[in-house]
Enzyme design. Sequence first.
Site, PDB file in Angstrom:
ATOM      1  CG  ASP A   1      43.045 -11.481  43.128  1.00 20.30           C
ATOM      2  OD1 ASP A   1      42.161 -11.131  43.928  1.00 20.30           O
ATOM      3  OD2 ASP A   1      43.498 -10.741  42.241  1.00 20.30           O
TER       4      ASP A   1
ATOM      5  CB  ALA B   1      48.397  -6.736  42.006  1.00 20.81           C
TER       6      ALA B   1
ATOM      7  CG  ASP C   1      47.808 -13.560  46.571  1.00 27.04           C
ATOM      8  OD1 ASP C   1      47.765 -12.404  46.147  1.00 27.04           O
ATOM      9  OD2 ASP C   1      47.446 -14.550  45.903  1.00 27.04           O
TER      10      ASP C   1
END
Length: 251
Positions: free
Chosen positions: A25, A130, A23
């Site tokens: 963030d 995202a 991931d």
Amino acid sequence: MGAMTSTSDAEASGPPRTIAFFDVDNTLMRGASIFHVGKEARRRGYLPLRDLLRFAWQQARFLAVGENLKHLRSIRERALGLAEGHSVAEVAELAEKIFDESIERRLWPETVGLAREHMAQGHEVWLITATPEVIAGVIARRLGLTGALGTRLEQHDGRFTGQLDGSVLHGEEKAVAARALMIERGAEAADCWAYSDSRNDLPLLELVGNRVVVNPDAVLLEHATTHDWSVMRLNRSSIRAARRRVRKESR
């Protein structure tokens, strides 16, 4: 499904591959990468001051309490709209500038080092986020990683429309994208790894055989503790232990 940007054109062949998914963030970097897109867009006149202040508030909240799906949807929908009408080349140049001026100094060196440990063991390392793939792809390439899975922006005649091409790569969508990549690359889920700070990534974490939660939010920490998952704090002893696990499992 999110887009796939790879720094390698190698075909999936030979022995089964191992993939480590990271991931971005609050796992690879401090804060929300999309905030820095908004900040640079404001500097270039793409974004009203009111919207930049909203970006700033959401960034502060993200740092204080972790991911909140409602706020993440809001901030990303606004950011995706910033590309509307701009050429692919222009947005790619913007992404390079954002990395140099905002993202690079906010990267957690410990997590970046762990990603490189995976690379040293012959694993593929893919960012999964995202964040728009045009941003994620730059981060992966600049760090020498294998590639990036990110939210795809719709294009028409070489320009972004301001709409999504598919779904935001978040929650269950990350697991769908990771599963598809593992099949394409010939990797077994049991051999793969995933790193995240957020409860929203539980579908991704539960998909692979090796899960590591990084500075987790409260819900993810409770889940990890209950299921005896590895928990990594960004300190020297925890990083050393994480690297030892990677080397041990790669033998």
